[in-house]
Design an enzyme around this catalytic site. Structure first.
Site, mmCIF file in Angstrom:
data_model
loop_
_atom_site.group_PDB
_atom_site.id
_atom_site.type_symbol
_atom_site.label_atom_id
_atom_site.label_comp_id
_atom_site.label_asym_id
_atom_site.label_seq_id
_atom_site.Cartn_x
_atom_site.Cartn_y
_atom_site.Cartn_z
ATOM 1 N N HIS A 105 0.775 -1.173 0.195
ATOM 2 C CA HIS A 105 -0.099 0.030 0.108
ATOM 3 C C HIS A 105 0.817 1.298 -0.134
ATOM 4 C CE1 HIS A 105 -3.014 -3.046 0.739
ATOM 5 N NE2 HIS A 105 -2.228 -3.376 1.697
ATOM 6 N N GLU A 142 -1.964 0.232 8.168
ATOM 7 C CA GLU A 142 -1.381 -0.877 7.498
ATOM 8 C C GLU A 142 0.048 -0.184 6.678
ATOM 9 O OE1 GLU A 142 -3.321 -3.444 4.783
ATOM 10 O OE2 GLU A 142 -1.439 -4.618 4.436
ATOM 11 N N HIS A 197 3.011 -6.919 4.488
ATOM 12 C CA HIS A 197 1.478 -6.596 4.701
ATOM 13 C C HIS A 197 0.887 -7.154 6.166
ATOM 14 C CE1 HIS A 197 0.242 -5.672 0.567
ATOM 15 N NE2 HIS A 197 1.210 -6.471 0.290
ATOM 16 N N GLU A 279 1.860 -11.655 5.309
ATOM 17 C CA GLU A 279 0.778 -10.921 6.216
ATOM 18 C C GLU A 279 1.200 -11.121 7.693
ATOM 19 O OE1 GLU A 279 -1.802 -9.105 5.313
ATOM 20 O OE2 GLU A 279 -2.183 -9.707 3.444
#
Ligand SMILES: [Zn+2]
Length: 315
Positions: A105, A142, A197, A279
Protein backbone atom coordinates in the site's frame (compact mmCIF):
# COMPACT_ATOMS: atom_id res chain seq x y z
CA UNK A 1 -15.29 -0.90 3.66
CA UNK A 2 -14.12 -4.21 4.79
CA UNK A 3 -10.73 -5.20 3.61
CA UNK A 4 -9.20 -8.62 3.61
CA UNK A 5 -5.81 -9.66 2.37
CA UNK A 6 -3.33 -7.84 0.19
CA UNK A 7 -5.82 -7.66 -2.63
CA UNK A 8 -9.22 -9.22 -2.20
CA UNK A 9 -10.84 -12.65 -2.02
CA UNK A 10 -8.61 -14.53 0.37
CA UNK A 11 -8.83 -18.29 0.57
CA UNK A 12 -11.74 -19.46 2.67
CA UNK A 13 -10.93 -20.39 6.26
CA UNK A 14 -10.38 -24.08 6.67
CA UNK A 15 -10.39 -26.11 9.80
CA UNK A 16 -8.42 -29.25 10.19
CA UNK A 17 -7.64 -31.78 12.85
CA UNK A 18 -3.99 -30.92 12.41
CA UNK A 19 -4.65 -27.32 13.41
CA UNK A 20 -6.64 -28.41 16.43
CA UNK A 21 -3.78 -30.65 17.48
CA UNK A 22 -1.30 -27.84 16.93
CA UNK A 23 -3.24 -25.46 19.09
CA UNK A 24 -3.75 -28.06 21.80
CA UNK A 25 -0.07 -28.88 21.97
CA UNK A 26 0.96 -25.25 21.79
CA UNK A 27 -1.17 -24.47 24.81
CA UNK A 28 0.91 -26.84 26.91
CA UNK A 29 4.28 -25.44 25.97
CA UNK A 30 6.06 -22.35 27.31
CA UNK A 31 6.90 -19.56 24.92
CA UNK A 32 10.53 -20.34 24.23
CA UNK A 33 9.71 -23.74 22.82
CA UNK A 34 6.55 -22.76 21.07
CA UNK A 35 8.04 -22.07 17.66
CA UNK A 36 9.78 -25.40 17.47
CA UNK A 37 6.79 -27.32 18.75
CA UNK A 38 4.58 -25.58 16.21
CA UNK A 39 7.05 -26.66 13.54
CA UNK A 40 6.98 -30.22 14.77
CA UNK A 41 3.21 -30.27 15.08
CA UNK A 42 2.47 -28.85 11.65
CA UNK A 43 4.64 -31.30 9.81
CA UNK A 44 8.26 -31.28 10.83
CA UNK A 45 11.01 -33.05 8.96
CA UNK A 46 8.83 -36.06 8.18
CA UNK A 47 6.54 -34.01 5.98
CA UNK A 48 9.03 -32.70 3.46
CA UNK A 49 8.25 -32.89 -0.19
CA UNK A 50 4.50 -32.80 0.12
CA UNK A 51 2.81 -31.13 -2.79
CA UNK A 52 0.31 -29.31 -0.64
CA UNK A 53 1.06 -26.79 2.06
CA UNK A 54 4.44 -27.93 3.27
CA UNK A 55 5.51 -27.54 6.82
CA UNK A 56 7.03 -24.36 8.08
CA UNK A 57 10.74 -24.94 7.86
CA UNK A 58 12.92 -23.15 10.34
CA UNK A 59 16.06 -21.74 8.81
CA UNK A 60 17.79 -23.50 11.66
CA UNK A 61 16.35 -25.96 14.16
CA UNK A 62 18.83 -24.96 16.79
CA UNK A 63 21.18 -22.01 17.04
CA UNK A 64 24.52 -22.83 15.48
CA UNK A 65 27.46 -21.07 14.00
CA UNK A 66 26.20 -21.79 10.52
CA UNK A 67 22.79 -20.29 11.10
CA UNK A 68 22.30 -16.83 9.69
CA UNK A 69 21.75 -14.68 12.72
CA UNK A 70 21.06 -11.00 12.60
CA UNK A 71 21.73 -9.11 15.76
CA UNK A 72 19.16 -6.52 16.70
CA UNK A 73 20.39 -3.82 19.00
CA UNK A 74 18.00 -0.97 18.30
CA UNK A 75 14.83 -2.62 19.46
CA UNK A 76 12.55 0.34 19.58
CA UNK A 77 14.29 3.10 17.72
CA UNK A 78 12.68 4.66 14.68
CA UNK A 79 14.08 3.75 11.28
CA UNK A 80 17.31 5.48 10.42
CA UNK A 81 17.96 7.87 7.59
CA UNK A 82 18.00 6.78 3.99
CA UNK A 83 21.34 5.11 3.39
CA UNK A 84 23.80 6.53 0.92
CA UNK A 85 25.27 4.81 -2.09
CA UNK A 86 28.15 3.71 0.12
CA UNK A 87 25.94 1.03 1.61
CA UNK A 88 25.84 -0.80 -1.72
CA UNK A 89 29.56 -1.38 -1.46
CA UNK A 90 29.37 -2.91 2.01
CA UNK A 91 31.00 -6.24 2.51
CA UNK A 92 29.19 -9.14 4.08
CA UNK A 93 27.76 -12.54 3.20
CA UNK A 94 25.11 -10.97 0.96
CA UNK A 95 27.51 -8.79 -1.02
CA UNK A 96 26.30 -8.72 -4.63
CA UNK A 97 22.77 -9.85 -3.71
CA UNK A 98 19.81 -7.62 -4.48
CA UNK A 99 16.77 -7.67 -2.21
CA UNK A 100 13.66 -5.72 -3.16
CA UNK A 101 11.31 -4.89 -0.30
CA UNK A 102 7.75 -4.02 -1.29
CA UNK A 103 6.02 -2.13 1.55
CA UNK A 104 2.35 -2.88 0.91
CA UNK A 105 0.00 0.00 0.00
CA UNK A 106 1.03 3.65 0.51
CA UNK A 107 0.10 6.05 3.33
CA UNK A 108 -1.24 8.51 0.73
CA UNK A 109 -3.42 6.05 -1.21
CA UNK A 110 -6.60 7.09 0.59
CA UNK A 111 -6.31 10.55 -0.96
CA UNK A 112 -6.09 9.12 -4.47
CA UNK A 113 -8.98 6.71 -4.80
CA UNK A 114 -9.53 7.34 -8.51
CA UNK A 115 -5.93 6.52 -9.33
CA UNK A 116 -5.68 3.41 -7.17
CA UNK A 117 -9.06 2.07 -8.32
CA UNK A 118 -7.93 2.06 -11.94
CA UNK A 119 -7.72 -1.51 -13.21
CA UNK A 120 -4.43 -3.01 -14.29
CA UNK A 121 -3.81 -6.29 -16.09
CA UNK A 122 -2.28 -9.01 -13.92
CA UNK A 123 -2.13 -11.67 -16.61
CA UNK A 124 -5.07 -13.72 -15.39
CA UNK A 125 -7.48 -10.79 -15.11
CA UNK A 126 -7.79 -7.12 -14.26
CA UNK A 127 -7.52 -5.79 -10.72
CA UNK A 128 -7.34 -2.52 -8.89
CA UNK A 129 -4.02 -0.69 -9.25
CA UNK A 130 -3.59 -0.69 -5.47
CA UNK A 131 -5.66 -0.56 -2.29
CA UNK A 132 -5.59 1.57 0.83
CA UNK A 133 -4.87 -1.37 3.13
CA UNK A 134 -6.36 -1.91 6.54
CA UNK A 135 -5.67 -0.42 9.98
CA UNK A 136 -6.01 -1.27 13.64
CA UNK A 137 -9.23 -0.25 15.38
CA UNK A 138 -7.24 2.62 16.89
CA UNK A 139 -6.20 3.90 13.47
CA UNK A 140 -2.63 2.65 13.05
CA UNK A 141 -2.55 2.06 9.32
CA UNK A 142 -1.21 -0.96 7.53
CA UNK A 143 0.71 1.40 5.21
CA UNK A 144 2.57 2.91 8.19
CA UNK A 145 3.27 -0.58 9.52
CA UNK A 146 4.65 -1.90 6.24
CA UNK A 147 7.02 1.04 5.80
CA UNK A 148 8.30 0.77 9.36
CA UNK A 149 9.04 -2.95 9.04
CA UNK A 150 10.63 -2.33 5.62
CA UNK A 151 12.99 0.31 7.05
CA UNK A 152 14.03 -2.02 9.85
CA UNK A 153 14.62 -4.82 7.32
CA UNK A 154 16.74 -2.56 5.12
CA UNK A 155 19.03 -1.74 8.03
CA UNK A 156 19.44 -5.42 8.91
CA UNK A 157 19.98 -6.61 5.33
CA UNK A 158 22.44 -3.89 4.43
CA UNK A 159 24.51 -4.90 7.45
CA UNK A 160 24.73 -8.30 5.77
CA UNK A 161 26.03 -6.64 2.60
CA UNK A 162 22.86 -6.82 0.50
CA UNK A 163 21.79 -4.12 -1.91
CA UNK A 164 18.25 -3.19 -0.89
CA UNK A 165 15.67 -1.44 -3.04
CA UNK A 166 12.12 -0.38 -2.16
CA UNK A 167 9.10 -0.28 -4.44
CA UNK A 168 7.94 2.82 -2.57
CA UNK A 169 9.04 4.74 0.50
CA UNK A 170 5.95 6.80 1.30
CA UNK A 171 7.39 9.53 -0.88
CA UNK A 172 5.02 9.34 -3.82
CA UNK A 173 1.36 10.40 -3.88
CA UNK A 174 -0.04 6.91 -4.41
CA UNK A 175 0.85 3.37 -5.41
CA UNK A 176 2.75 2.11 -7.27
CA UNK A 177 0.22 -0.18 -8.91
CA UNK A 178 0.63 -3.88 -8.26
CA UNK A 179 1.91 -4.53 -11.80
CA UNK A 180 4.57 -1.86 -11.38
CA UNK A 181 5.53 -3.26 -7.99
CA UNK A 182 6.26 -6.55 -9.73
CA UNK A 183 8.20 -4.85 -12.53
CA UNK A 184 10.41 -3.00 -10.03
CA UNK A 185 11.61 -6.33 -8.62
CA UNK A 186 12.04 -7.75 -12.12
CA UNK A 187 14.03 -4.78 -13.43
CA UNK A 188 16.26 -4.83 -10.36
CA UNK A 189 17.11 -8.45 -11.14
CA UNK A 190 16.27 -9.13 -7.52
CA UNK A 191 17.50 -12.31 -5.91
CA UNK A 192 14.51 -12.12 -3.55
CA UNK A 193 11.47 -9.89 -3.19
CA UNK A 194 9.23 -9.71 -0.14
CA UNK A 195 5.98 -7.77 0.00
CA UNK A 196 5.14 -6.66 3.54
CA UNK A 197 1.53 -6.58 4.75
CA UNK A 198 -0.72 -6.99 7.76
CA UNK A 199 -4.18 -8.45 7.40
CA UNK A 200 -7.66 -7.12 8.12
CA UNK A 201 -9.53 -10.24 9.22
CA UNK A 202 -12.06 -10.89 12.00
CA UNK A 203 -11.63 -10.69 15.76
CA UNK A 204 -10.04 -13.86 17.10
CA UNK A 205 -8.35 -14.58 13.78
CA UNK A 206 -4.68 -14.37 14.62
CA UNK A 207 -1.17 -15.11 13.46
CA UNK A 208 0.97 -14.59 10.38
CA UNK A 209 0.98 -16.23 6.99
CA UNK A 210 3.30 -16.17 4.00
CA UNK A 211 1.68 -16.09 0.57
CA UNK A 212 3.40 -18.08 -2.19
CA UNK A 213 2.83 -17.67 -5.94
CA UNK A 214 0.75 -20.43 -7.52
CA UNK A 215 1.47 -21.73 -11.00
CA UNK A 216 0.01 -19.28 -13.49
CA UNK A 217 0.69 -19.01 -17.23
CA UNK A 218 -1.70 -16.58 -18.81
CA UNK A 219 -1.16 -13.27 -20.56
CA UNK A 220 1.87 -11.52 -19.08
CA UNK A 221 1.87 -13.86 -16.09
CA UNK A 222 4.20 -16.86 -16.13
CA UNK A 223 5.15 -17.95 -12.65
CA UNK A 224 6.50 -21.37 -13.70
CA UNK A 225 10.15 -20.46 -13.12
CA UNK A 226 9.55 -18.84 -9.73
CA UNK A 227 7.11 -21.20 -8.00
CA UNK A 228 9.76 -23.50 -6.55
CA UNK A 229 12.33 -20.91 -5.40
CA UNK A 230 9.55 -18.72 -4.03
CA UNK A 231 8.27 -21.62 -1.93
CA UNK A 232 11.78 -22.14 -0.58
CA UNK A 233 12.02 -18.44 0.25
CA UNK A 234 8.57 -18.47 1.87
CA UNK A 235 9.21 -21.57 3.97
CA UNK A 236 12.44 -20.11 5.29
CA UNK A 237 10.75 -16.81 6.13
CA UNK A 238 7.88 -18.57 7.89
CA UNK A 239 10.31 -20.68 9.90
CA UNK A 240 12.46 -17.78 11.03
CA UNK A 241 9.39 -15.62 11.71
CA UNK A 242 8.08 -18.26 14.13
CA UNK A 243 11.48 -18.59 15.75
CA UNK A 244 12.24 -14.89 16.18
CA UNK A 245 8.79 -13.45 16.96
CA UNK A 246 7.28 -16.44 18.78
CA UNK A 247 4.09 -15.77 16.81
CA UNK A 248 2.04 -18.74 15.71
CA UNK A 249 1.06 -19.37 12.11
CA UNK A 250 -2.37 -18.09 11.11
CA UNK A 251 -5.33 -19.79 12.77
CA UNK A 252 -7.64 -18.86 9.88
CA UNK A 253 -5.81 -19.73 6.66
CA UNK A 254 -3.08 -22.22 5.76
CA UNK A 255 -4.21 -25.05 8.04
CA UNK A 256 -1.61 -24.13 10.66
CA UNK A 257 1.34 -24.14 8.25
CA UNK A 258 1.67 -20.37 7.92
CA UNK A 259 1.78 -20.88 4.16
CA UNK A 260 -0.90 -20.04 1.60
CA UNK A 261 -0.65 -20.32 -2.19
CA UNK A 262 -2.53 -17.78 -4.30
CA UNK A 263 -2.94 -17.23 -8.03
CA UNK A 264 -4.88 -13.96 -7.88
CA UNK A 265 -2.25 -11.46 -6.79
CA UNK A 266 -0.73 -9.28 -9.51
CA UNK A 267 2.38 -8.67 -7.45
CA UNK A 268 3.13 -12.40 -7.56
CA UNK A 269 1.67 -13.31 -10.96
CA UNK A 270 3.81 -10.78 -12.80
CA UNK A 271 7.03 -11.46 -10.93
CA UNK A 272 9.89 -13.12 -12.78
CA UNK A 273 12.06 -13.32 -9.66
CA UNK A 274 11.49 -15.24 -6.39
CA UNK A 275 8.84 -13.39 -4.43
CA UNK A 276 6.45 -13.88 -1.52
CA UNK A 277 4.06 -11.78 0.52
CA UNK A 278 3.87 -11.90 4.29
CA UNK A 279 0.82 -10.96 6.33
CA UNK A 280 2.49 -10.32 9.68
CA UNK A 281 -0.69 -10.49 11.75
CA UNK A 282 -4.30 -9.36 11.89
CA UNK A 283 -4.65 -5.63 12.58
CA UNK A 284 -8.34 -6.09 13.48
CA UNK A 285 -7.67 -8.49 16.34
CA UNK A 286 -6.81 -6.69 19.57
CA UNK A 287 -4.10 -9.17 20.64
CA UNK A 288 -2.40 -9.13 17.24
CA UNK A 289 -2.82 -5.34 17.09
CA UNK A 290 -0.95 -5.00 20.39
CA UNK A 291 2.00 -6.72 18.72
CA UNK A 292 1.79 -4.90 15.41
CA UNK A 293 1.78 -1.48 17.14
CA UNK A 294 4.85 -2.32 19.25
CA UNK A 295 8.16 -1.08 17.88
CA UNK A 296 9.99 -3.85 19.72
CA UNK A 297 7.77 -6.47 18.09
CA UNK A 298 8.16 -4.89 14.65
CA UNK A 299 11.92 -5.15 15.10
CA UNK A 300 11.50 -8.87 15.75
CA UNK A 301 9.23 -9.18 12.72
CA UNK A 302 11.81 -7.43 10.55
CA UNK A 303 14.52 -9.68 11.95
CA UNK A 304 12.47 -12.84 11.37
CA UNK A 305 11.74 -11.94 7.76
CA UNK A 306 15.31 -10.83 7.12
CA UNK A 307 16.82 -14.00 8.55
CA UNK A 308 14.61 -16.02 6.22
CA UNK A 309 15.88 -13.99 3.28
CA UNK A 310 19.49 -14.40 4.40
CA UNK A 311 18.99 -18.15 4.75
CA UNK A 312 17.47 -18.34 1.25
CA UNK A 313 20.23 -16.29 -0.36
CA UNK A 314 23.02 -18.24 1.33
CA UNK A 315 21.42 -21.54 0.28
ZN1 LIG B 1 -2.02 -5.31 2.65
Amino acid sequence: MSYVGPDFDPPQPRRSRRRTLTVAIAALVPGALLGWVMYQAVGGPGNKGGSGNAAVRPSSATPSDTAPTISATNDDKPPGPTPTAESTTASGPLKGKVVVIDPGHNPNNFQHTAEINRKVNIGTNWKECDTTGTSTNDGYSEAEFTLDVAHRMRTLLEKQGATVEFTQDGDRPWGPCVDERARIGNKAGADAVVSIHADGAGTGQRGFHVILPGKVNEGAADTGPIVTPSRDLGERIAGSFVRVTGSAPSNYVGSGTGLVTREDLGGLNLSTVPKVFIECGNMRDSKDAALLTSGAWRQKAAQGISEGIVSFLRG
